[in-house]
Design an enzyme around this catalytic site. Structure first.
Site, short mmCIF file in Angstrom:
data_model
loop_
_atom_site.label_atom_id
_atom_site.label_comp_id
_atom_site.label_asym_id
_atom_site.label_seq_id
_atom_site.Cartn_x
_atom_site.Cartn_y
_atom_site.Cartn_z
N ASP A 246 17.42 -30.82 -139.11
CA ASP A 246 18.34 -29.72 -139.44
C ASP A 246 18.03 -28.59 -140.73
O ASP A 246 17.36 -29.34 -141.33
CB ASP A 246 19.66 -30.44 -139.72
CG ASP A 246 20.80 -29.47 -139.96
OD1 ASP A 246 21.14 -28.72 -139.25
OD2 ASP A 246 21.44 -29.36 -141.23
N GLU A 283 14.96 -27.03 -136.70
CA GLU A 283 15.76 -25.89 -136.93
C GLU A 283 15.21 -25.17 -137.99
O GLU A 283 15.36 -25.67 -139.01
CB GLU A 283 17.26 -26.38 -136.92
CG GLU A 283 18.25 -25.06 -136.90
CD GLU A 283 19.64 -25.30 -137.51
OE1 GLU A 283 20.47 -24.33 -137.37
OE2 GLU A 283 19.81 -26.56 -138.37
#
Length: 584
Positions: A246, A283
């Site tokens: 993330d 990401e």
């Protein structure tokens, strides 16, 4: 004999709290480490640590938190689980189709076991990889998972560590690889006890979530080891095949060897040891090809990353939205650029950021499969004010056109749960914070954020309401009735074509060609002998295909090929799509 250990470098004393007794731990295993061996404790026994005589705290490396992050840890013996996936040899990401899901809302029950019961649907769809949103333990029952605070423990309301293992075991039995979303850039605001043990965070940098994780200051060797060891534990002990990382752009790290490079090296070495491919998917908002460039070529060695620019280009073109970060997107030209060069912002001006952004990549050295291509993901749906899916914004024909572009792109396609049938259920932002002050702050903050962007704050769902999570669950009766079943059949056809014809999955960005007519509203993606054609206009469109023969391989709402003296043409119905194969 069970060995307990914990890193607490500034502590004068550390005690193991278990069975109503406190046992003094001793230094051992490295600077700042405390250890003790206890023969009377084993699998299923509760324990905690007390630093300098203070509150009993859960183990930072606990694999089992049956009472949640605020309660004692429980000893968990990984060897007790009976795996049946001994024949599983992994599944690399290239050539795959990824399906992102959230365990708590994928089914009504919201558990690993209930999700496992639905894996047959994904196999029938043609999916190869299941990407599971974060399951690291967090306070309360419901949440997206990005507020996790126990980075080694599977969330107990989902089924705990055994439940996760059963899910992975079932996925492998279905031939599906499992990607787990993990969060290293921050911990949740409640239940985070790591600062009580050591310098896991630093105030030298700040992130959207507060103090940054300490990746480059004093004590950062152990902090980095804590994070990459956690990552390897998911891969090794839970048989996970890959990790989605993330928001890696929020990892503040100025050391000569970046944490991501260190992590990718550790994952590659574990893959060799286990004899199967393991991988990382980042990401990243950086638009920097060095993220996914192999380490031996000077990159960080992450194996793939999400590609928001492609999403933004497709979404803005289809919906007409231009607010916020969509401001530079919306034309067929911008979509064409992202299909050929991944990013729109590759060193040029970003109006939203008010600066230049990104770095160009070399398509001769960068295969498209290193980038996820998607029409929806959890952020792009859930971070809208009312969490409406794109199926609430577009008619079925435009959804079909978007699916065709995603599933015949040079990227690794990713679907968000329910997208394949145009789910009518929203996917909203929901929480279950047990701290009433925090719950109210999140509620107010969410409404204020959207009010500042022009949304009606009164329409923003209450994140703490049970109705919000209930409304976000998929309705599994929809795939069996129209208009949902027709869209589901279209997704299946497109994935089947991609799987059976190598040209439609070719990751060579240099081989991607496009023709389009912005004014007429049509676009054609050239993929070897195939043409993916979409008509976004409200009138019928006739597109030039070539001079030779052609046949329709798949069509939404009908399509016809005609060969004449002037060449071969494809006629598409309004707001529709087709995949055509050239025959000579």
């Amino acid at each position: 004999m069970t060995q307990f250990s914990v890193w607490a470098p500034a502590a004068s004393s550390v005690e193991l709290v278990a069975g109503g007794a406190r046992r003094a731990m001793r230094h051992g295993g490295g600077p700042g480490w405390w250890r003790i061996d206890v023969p009377a404790l084993g699998h299923g026994d509760d324990y905690a640590f007390s630093v300098d005589g203070g509150q009993a705290l859960p183990d930072p490396r606990s694999a089992w938190q049956p009472g949640g992050p605020d309660e004692p840890s429980r000893v968990y013996d990984h060897d007790r689980f009976e795996w049946t996936d001994q024949a599983w040899r992994g599944r690399a990401l290239p050539g795959g189709v990824v399906y992102e899901l959230h365990i708590g809302t994928f089914t009504d029950a919201g558990t690993f076991d209930a999700a496992a019961d639905r894996l047959g649907h994904l196999v029938d769809l043609g999916v190869t990889h299941v990407e599971v949103m974060p399951v690291a333990a967090f306070p309360g029952r419901h949440g997206w998972g990005y507020d996790g605070v126990c980075l080694w423990a599977a969330h107990e309301p989902y089924g705990g560590p055994d439940g996760l293992k059963r899910f992975v075991d079932a996925a492998h039995a279905h031939g599906l690889a499992v990607i787990l979303d993990v969060v290293h850039n921050h911990l949740g605001p409640s239940g985070n006890y790591l600062p009580r043990f050591g310098p896991y965070f630093t105030d030298r940098y700040h992130t959207p979530w507060g103090s940054a994780v300490n990746l480059d200051g004093p004590g950062s060797d152990e902090v980095r080891a804590f994070l990459w060891s956690s990552a390897l534990a998911w891969l090794r002990d839970f048989h996970i095949d890959g990790l989605r990382l993330d928001a890696v752009h929020e990892l503040e790290d100025r050391r000569a060897v970046p944490f991501l490079e260190e992590l990718s090296d550790a994952v590659d070495r574990l893959g060799v040891a286990l004899g199967k491919p393991l991988f990382l998917v980042a990401e990243s908002d950086l638009n920097d090809p060095r993220m996914v460039t192999p380490r031996e070529n000077g990159g960080l060695g992450v194996h793939a990353q999400w590609s928001d620019d492609f999403h933004h280009a497709l979404h803005a073109l289809l919906t007409g939205e231009r607010q916020g970060y969509y401001v530079d997107f919306g034309s067929m030209g911008t979509l064409a650029k992202t299909l050929r060069r991944v990013w729109l912002h590759d060193g040029g001006w970003s109006t939203f950021r008010e600066r230049h952004h990104g770095r160009p990549l070399d398509p001769s050295r960068m295969p498209g499969h290193r980038f996820m291509g998607y029409l929806q993901d959890h952020d792009q749906v859930g971070n809208r004010a009312v969490g409406e899916r794109i199926s609430a914004l577009l008619p079925p024909g435009l959804l079909a056109a978007a699916a065709a572009l995603v599933l015949t792109s040079p990227f690794t396609p990713m679907l968000f749960m329910g997208e394949e049938w145009g789910a009518s259920t929203p996917w909203q932002y929901f929480t279950d914070h047990t701290d009433p002050v925090l719950a109210e702050a999140v509620r107010r903050g969410r409404r204020a954020e959207f009010a500042a962007h022009g949304w009606d704050a009164g329409q923003v769902p209450d994140p703490q309401s049970p109705d919000t999570v209930r409304d976000s669950r998929l309705d599994w009766s929809e795939p069996y009735r129209e208009p949902h079943s027709a869209l589901l059949a279209w997704y299946r056809d497109l994935i089947r074509l991609r799987r059976t014809h190598a040209e439609l999955a070719d990751p060579d960005l240099r081989a991607v060609h496009l023709t389009y007519d912005e004014a007429a509203g049509w676009m054609m993606l050239h993929r070897g002998a195939f043409r993916t054609a979409v008509n976004l206009a409200e009138e019928e469109a006739t597109l030039p295909v070539g001079t030779g023969g052609a046949e329709v391989a798949a069509a939404w709402d009908g399509a016809r090929v005609e060969r004449g003296l002037a060449g071969t043409t494809l006629t598409l119905a309004p707001r529709s799509a087709a995949v055509v194969r050239l025959t000579d």
